[in-house]
Design a protein around this motif. Structure first.
Motif, PDB file in Angstrom:
ATOM      1  N   LYS A   6     -10.273   5.764   5.200  1.00  0.00           N
ATOM      2  CA  LYS A   6      -8.891   6.243   5.328  1.00  0.00           C
ATOM      3  C   LYS A   6      -8.031   5.728   4.170  1.00  0.00           C
ATOM      4  CE  LYS A   6      -6.155   4.791   8.666  1.00  0.00           C
ATOM      5  NZ  LYS A   6      -5.644   4.507  10.027  1.00  0.00           N
ATOM      6  N   GLU A   7      -8.145   4.445   3.872  1.00  0.00           N
ATOM      7  CA  GLU A   7      -7.322   3.876   2.792  1.00  0.00           C
ATOM      8  C   GLU A   7      -7.715   4.451   1.429  1.00  0.00           C
ATOM      9  OE1 GLU A   7      -4.773   2.474   3.568  1.00  0.00           O
ATOM     10  OE2 GLU A   7      -4.985   1.014   5.194  1.00  0.00           O
ATOM     11  N   ASN A   8      -9.009   4.726   1.245  1.00  0.00           N
ATOM     12  CA  ASN A   8      -9.450   5.252  -0.046  1.00  0.00           C
ATOM     13  C   ASN A   8      -9.028   6.703  -0.256  1.00  0.00           C
ATOM     14  OD1 ASN A   8     -10.596   2.829  -0.678  1.00  0.00           O
ATOM     15  ND2 ASN A   8     -12.698   3.450  -0.208  1.00  0.00           N
TER      16      ASN A   8
ATOM     17  N   GLY B  51       0.807  -1.220   0.000  1.00  0.00           N
ATOM     18  CA  GLY B  51       0.000   0.000   0.000  1.00  0.00           C
ATOM     19  C   GLY B  51       0.839   1.269   0.000  1.00  0.00           C
ATOM     20  N   HIS B  52       0.167   2.377  -0.397  1.00  0.00           N
ATOM     21  CA  HIS B  52       0.762   3.718  -0.292  1.00  0.00           C
ATOM     22  C   HIS B  52       2.052   3.852  -1.107  1.00  0.00           C
ATOM     23  CE1 HIS B  52      -2.308   4.160   2.795  1.00  0.00           C
ATOM     24  NE2 HIS B  52      -1.917   2.961   3.205  1.00  0.00           N
ATOM     25  N   GLY B  53       2.956   4.745  -0.692  1.00  0.00           N
ATOM     26  CA  GLY B  53       4.198   4.970  -1.427  1.00  0.00           C
ATOM     27  C   GLY B  53       4.359   6.423  -1.830  1.00  0.00           C
TER      28      GLY B  53
ATOM     29  N   ILE C 262      -1.223  -5.136   0.890  1.00  0.00           N
ATOM     30  CA  ILE C 262      -0.611  -5.157   2.231  1.00  0.00           C
ATOM     31  C   ILE C 262      -0.669  -3.766   2.871  1.00  0.00           C
ATOM     32  CG2 ILE C 262       1.447  -5.812   3.553  1.00  0.00           C
ATOM     33  CD1 ILE C 262       0.617  -8.078   1.787  1.00  0.00           C
ATOM     34  N   HIS C 263      -1.185  -3.716   4.083  1.00  0.00           N
ATOM     35  CA  HIS C 263      -1.289  -2.438   4.813  1.00  0.00           C
ATOM     36  C   HIS C 263      -0.976  -2.642   6.283  1.00  0.00           C
ATOM     37  CE1 HIS C 263      -3.183   0.157   1.689  1.00  0.00           C
ATOM     38  NE2 HIS C 263      -3.419  -1.039   1.165  1.00  0.00           N
ATOM     39  N   ALA C 264      -0.899  -1.540   7.012  1.00  0.00           N
ATOM     40  CA  ALA C 264      -0.808  -1.582   8.467  1.00  0.00           C
ATOM     41  C   ALA C 264      -1.680  -0.455   8.991  1.00  0.00           C
ATOM     42  CB  ALA C 264       0.632  -1.414   8.923  1.00  0.00           C
ATOM     43  N   ASP C 265      -2.379  -0.698  10.059  1.00  0.00           N
ATOM     44  CA  ASP C 265      -3.354   0.262  10.569  1.00  0.00           C
ATOM     45  C   ASP C 265      -2.773   1.060  11.739  1.00  0.00           C
ATOM     46  OD1 ASP C 265      -5.741   1.582  10.786  1.00  0.00           O
ATOM     47  OD2 ASP C 265      -6.924  -0.167  11.372  1.00  0.00           O
TER      48      ASP C 265
ATOM     49  N   THR D 283       7.056   4.727   8.909  1.00  0.00           N
ATOM     50  CA  THR D 283       5.830   4.903   8.133  1.00  0.00           C
ATOM     51  C   THR D 283       5.322   3.569   7.588  1.00  0.00           C
ATOM     52  OG1 THR D 283       7.155   5.366   6.176  1.00  0.00           O
ATOM     53  CG2 THR D 283       6.372   7.265   7.416  1.00  0.00           C
ATOM     54  N   GLU D 284       4.000   3.537   7.409  1.00  0.00           N
ATOM     55  CA  GLU D 284       3.348   2.347   6.868  1.00  0.00           C
ATOM     56  C   GLU D 284       3.919   1.977   5.501  1.00  0.00           C
ATOM     57  OE1 GLU D 284      -0.849   2.882   6.341  1.00  0.00           O
ATOM     58  OE2 GLU D 284      -1.142   0.946   5.365  1.00  0.00           O
ATOM     59  N   LYS D 285       4.182   2.991   4.655  1.00  0.00           N
ATOM     60  CA  LYS D 285       4.638   2.684   3.292  1.00  0.00           C
ATOM     61  C   LYS D 285       5.950   1.900   3.299  1.00  0.00           C
ATOM     62  CE  LYS D 285       7.265   6.925   2.349  1.00  0.00           C
ATOM     63  NZ  LYS D 285       7.527   8.021   1.405  1.00  0.00           N
TER      64      LYS D 285
HETATM   65 ZN   LIG Z   1      -2.843   1.624   4.443  1.00  0.00          ZN
END
Ligand SMILES: [Zn+2]
Length: 402
Positions: A283-285, A179-181, A248-251, A194-196
């Motif tokens: 949030k993810e969207n 996810g993200h980036g 793949i994500h982390a909350d 960071t999650e990314k």
């Molecule tokens: Zn995420």
């Protein structure tokens, strides 16, 4: 003098870089940023190691200004962008693709771009990027936006290329989607991780494990710190005829909402399974809003009725994989008290690719953070994902009803 430059706009908020920027990467370096002015006129200045070409445009709902520039190494003060001034509420910055950076400014209200330009270093001042904003009303803002979008604007977000399948390779394609980036960092841990970064590390490890098995072709939506729009991730999976997409994500849970821990697995549904799932999907969207991508421009390419028909089967398969995954993860990872949930995640919307979103855990929980960033946890968890993938494909090949 920067102060003189800003004097007409009503003073200056100085954010000094503590460390002198170095240009080791070869890219121009952004070393400092200043905001000046008030709610009627606001000036935004970024110091650069050399002059760069820029292009600035506005986006609505929420009101934003996007500045595209060549890839820049941002060495701004740590809290830069968190607080604003005048028409600027906050801003963020980062890479959108190799060779391209972006600054996205959240506006306090409708504003027009009075000037946007960059300057060479002169008279003891570094090269600078300058943006002048003036307050306007919604009607004029929307009119400018409409005129703007008629001018062909280069789409600076990343397009993922379809990968050529080697002749005779009949193995199922699995798309691993960290996810993200880039400019969209995802959630942040207390310690700044960071999650990314976490999800890319885990995604790479998972790819390695899946490939080692020899049973699957694995494609990644990103392998570096680039921003990839959500719709582009879905399009990539479909174009490559993926048999499975694993995002793949982390909350993270805001402090005032208490503490939560453990991994969760999400599938797509029109109605969220609970309030937490709805909050997370929202949030993810938001990723595309964060990166300044105008979603209204995204064309739908399949008739709704076809999506609906294909989706029923796809959703059943997604649910089947989610259950297999939950079963495997239970024995190696700490799970959320209610690990199987669903909501309207945009990245899970491919009508013909079974898709799940794996939240590794909560970066806001110290125990989870320690686990999900450890090599040992990541390697046994990717092993568990591989087992779930094997189970899933065995069941599918056996023709079992979902
Ligand atoms: Zn995420």
């Amino acid at each position: 003098m920067a102060a003189a430059l800003l004097a007409g706009a009503g003073g200056e908020v100085g954010l000094r870089a503590a460390v002198a920027a170095s240009a080791s990467s070869g890219h121009p370096v952004a070393s400092d940023v200043r905001l000046g002015g008030d709610a009627s006129q606001t000036r935004f200045v970024v110091d650069l190691s050399r002059r760069v070409g820029i292009s600035a445009f506005i986006l609505a709902d929420p009101y934003r200004v996007v500045i595209d520039l060549p890839q820049v190494a941002f060495r701004l003060p740590r809290k830069a962008g968190e607080t604003g001034r005048g028409l600027i509420k906050a801003f963020r910055y980062g890479m959108v693709m190799p060779g391209g950076s972006r600054i996205v400014i959240d506006l306090a209200g409708p504003a027009r771009i009075d000037k946007a330009f960059s300057l060479d270093a002169a008279e003891g001042q570094p090269a600078r990027l300058v943006l002048d904003l003036a307050a306007t009303d919604r009607e004029s803002f929307m009119r400018t936006l409409a005129l703007d979008s008629r001018v062909a604007r280069a789409d600076t977000t990343r397009k993922l290329e379809t990968v050529v399948r080697p002749d005779g390779d009949q193995r199922p394609v699995i798309v691993v989607d960290p996810g993200h980036g880039g400019i969209d960092e995802g959630t942040h841990a207390q310690n700044g991780v960071t999650e990314k970064v976490i999800v890319l590390e885990f995604g790479n490890r998972l790819r390695e494990r899946l490939e080692q098995s020899g049973k699957y072709r694995v494609l990644m939506t990103r392998t570096d710190d680039s921003y990839v729009p959500l719709g582009e991730r879905v399009r990539f999976a479909r174009a490559n005829k993926a048999a499975l997409l694993i995002s793949i994500h982390a909350d993270a849970l805001p402090r005032h909402e208490g503490d939560a821990q453990g991994a969760s697995i999400y599938t797509l549904s029109d109605t969220a399974s609970d309030a937490e799932a709805a909050r997370l999907a929202e949030k993810e969207n938001r990723a595309d809003v964060i990166a300044g991508v105008d979603l209204t421009a995204e064309p739908g390419d399949v008739a709704d009725i076809l999506i609906d028909l294909a989706q029923r089967e796809t959703r059943a398969f997604s649910g089947q994989f989610a259950r297999a995954l939950s079963g495997e993860l239970k024995s190696v990872a700490r799970m959320h008290k209610n690990p199987l949930k669903s909501a309207g995640f945009r990245v899970l919307k491919a009508p013909d690719v079974p898709s799940v979103l794996l939240e590794l855990g909560y970066v806001s929980n110290r125990g989870d953070l320690k686990q999900i960033t450890s090599e040992a946890w990541q390697s046994r968890t990717s092993e568990a994902v591989l087992q779930a993938v094997k189970t899933y494909f065995l069941t599918r090949l056996a023709g079992a009803a979902p």
